[in-house]
Design a protein around this motif. Structure first.
Motif, short mmCIF file in Angstrom:
data_model
loop_
_atom_site.label_atom_id
_atom_site.label_comp_id
_atom_site.label_asym_id
_atom_site.label_seq_id
_atom_site.Cartn_x
_atom_site.Cartn_y
_atom_site.Cartn_z
N GLY A 62 -29.91 44.81 -40.84
CA GLY A 62 -31.23 45.54 -40.57
C GLY A 62 -32.29 44.31 -40.33
N ALA A 87 -26.79 52.22 -34.83
CA ALA A 87 -27.89 52.17 -35.58
C ALA A 87 -29.07 52.76 -35.08
CB ALA A 87 -28.36 50.63 -35.78
N THR A 178 -31.80 50.20 -41.85
CA THR A 178 -31.33 49.57 -40.89
C THR A 178 -32.33 49.11 -39.89
OG1 THR A 178 -31.02 51.71 -39.44
CG2 THR A 178 -29.15 51.03 -40.59
N SER A 179 -33.48 49.69 -39.65
CA SER A 179 -34.34 49.16 -38.77
C SER A 179 -35.68 49.71 -38.89
CB SER A 179 -33.97 49.11 -37.50
OG SER A 179 -33.67 50.52 -37.03
#
Length: 182
Positions: A62, A87, A178-179
């Motif tokens: 991430g 992702a 994840t982001s």
């Protein structure tokens, strides 16, 4: 502060650019001329830097993007890059502030940090560039339901608290993130 709270690595395109400028790399010399003029670094160059950084070990689980993407072409590039990883973007934070307040804040930063790229003229030019190039991607993320607008005025602690609270309301944070893009 967000990366400390959320856990992922913090990737700031501005920090990458400034590091290259300070080290007088070939990239740094190119970027310095662009940044000193108040313009955005071209997408191709920025995308390559982001691609490289996101493939480093600390970004596998991430990351928090700071200052990227800034154009709709960068959004498309990021989407494809994330799709390769399975992702996606969890949230996009947009700090909202009065233009004159932004200029004043950046002028103070320029004095405190000795930054030549933050003259009032350059700051106002970047604001114009923002309206032309970055504002359209706000609609993209709004349409995807990912946009979080936060009042960007006040102390760093106050703004960070507002961002954290809003992310928590959306269920973004911790190891499941994840982001996040800001």
């Amino acid at each position: 502060r967000l990366s400390e709270r959320l856990g992922p690595c913090h990737l700031s395109t501005g920090d990458i650019f400034r590091s290259n400028i300070a080290n007088e790399t070939e990239l740094g010399l190119q970027v310095k001329a662009i940044v000193d003029a108040g313009d955005y670094v071209p997408d191709e160059l920025t995308n390559a830097l982001v691609h490289d950084r996101l493939h480093q070990a600390d970004a596998v689980d991430g990351f928090l993007l700071d200052g990227y993407p800034r154009t709709t072409d960068q959004v498309r590039y990021l989407d494809s890059l994330l799709a390769e990883r399975g992702a996606q973007v969890d949230a996009v934070i947009r700090l909202v502030a009065d233009r004159d307040a932004i200029v004043e804040r950046l002028r103070k930063r320029a004095i405190a940090e000795g930054r030549t790229d933050d003259s009032e003229e350059a700051i106002r030019h970047r604001q114009d560039v923002y309206l032309r190039q970055t504002e359209p991607l706000i609609a993209v993320y709004r349409d995807r339901g990912l946009l979080i607008e936060v009042d960007g005025l006040g102390s760093v602690d106050d703004v960070a608290s507002r961002i954290s609270a809003t992310l928590a309301e959306r269920g973004v944070g911790g190891s499941e993130a994840t982001s996040a893009v800001g």
